[in-house]
Design a protein around this motif. Sequence first.
Motif, PDB file in Angstrom:
ATOM      1  N   GLU A 191       0.844  -1.207   0.000  1.00 38.33           N
ATOM      2  CA  GLU A 191       0.000   0.000   0.000  1.00 38.33           C
ATOM      3  C   GLU A 191       0.874   1.250   0.000  1.00 38.33           C
ATOM      4  OE1 GLU A 191      -3.026  -0.197  -0.682  1.00 38.33           O
ATOM      5  OE2 GLU A 191      -3.683  -2.146   0.030  1.00 38.33           O
ATOM      6  N   GLU A 247      -5.337   4.595  -1.224  1.00 39.15           N
ATOM      7  CA  GLU A 247      -4.326   3.679  -0.677  1.00 39.15           C
ATOM      8  C   GLU A 247      -4.044   3.980   0.797  1.00 39.15           C
ATOM      9  OE1 GLU A 247      -3.875   1.256  -2.477  1.00 39.15           O
ATOM     10  OE2 GLU A 247      -4.049   1.971  -4.523  1.00 39.15           O
ATOM     11  N   HIS A 306      -6.513   2.127   2.815  1.00 42.84           N
ATOM     12  CA  HIS A 306      -6.154   0.700   2.814  1.00 42.84           C
ATOM     13  C   HIS A 306      -5.013   0.434   3.805  1.00 42.84           C
ATOM     14  CE1 HIS A 306      -7.578   0.609  -1.681  1.00 42.84           C
ATOM     15  NE2 HIS A 306      -8.553   0.865  -0.833  1.00 42.84           N
TER      16      HIS A 306
END
Length: 94
Positions: free
Chosen positions: A27, A57, A60
């Motif tokens: 990530e 991202e 995430h």
Amino acid sequence: MPRYEVAEDLSEGVKDLSRARQSLIEEFEAMMFYDERADATKDKDLRSVMEHNRDDEKEHAVLLMEWIRRHDKKMDKELQEILFSKKEMKVLGD
Ligand SMILES: [Fe+2]
């Protein structure tokens, strides 16, 4: 997923932590790719898409960090002590 040991020697807990940590690395890597592409393009719309994707991202990554925190007691302790601290950086980690 094991990088240094054979899978049969590892517990499911260690395997899952490795999966989560490797995913976290990926990530952050994706953020770096999108950052560079957003910075490099001359197209305003493409920059906007790259920045949007980069910021996705981040969510995430934080979800993975939270999973890791819940499954790694020492990491939880470090995060509790350091994140959002008002102390100067040079004294953190002492
Ligand atoms: Fe992602």
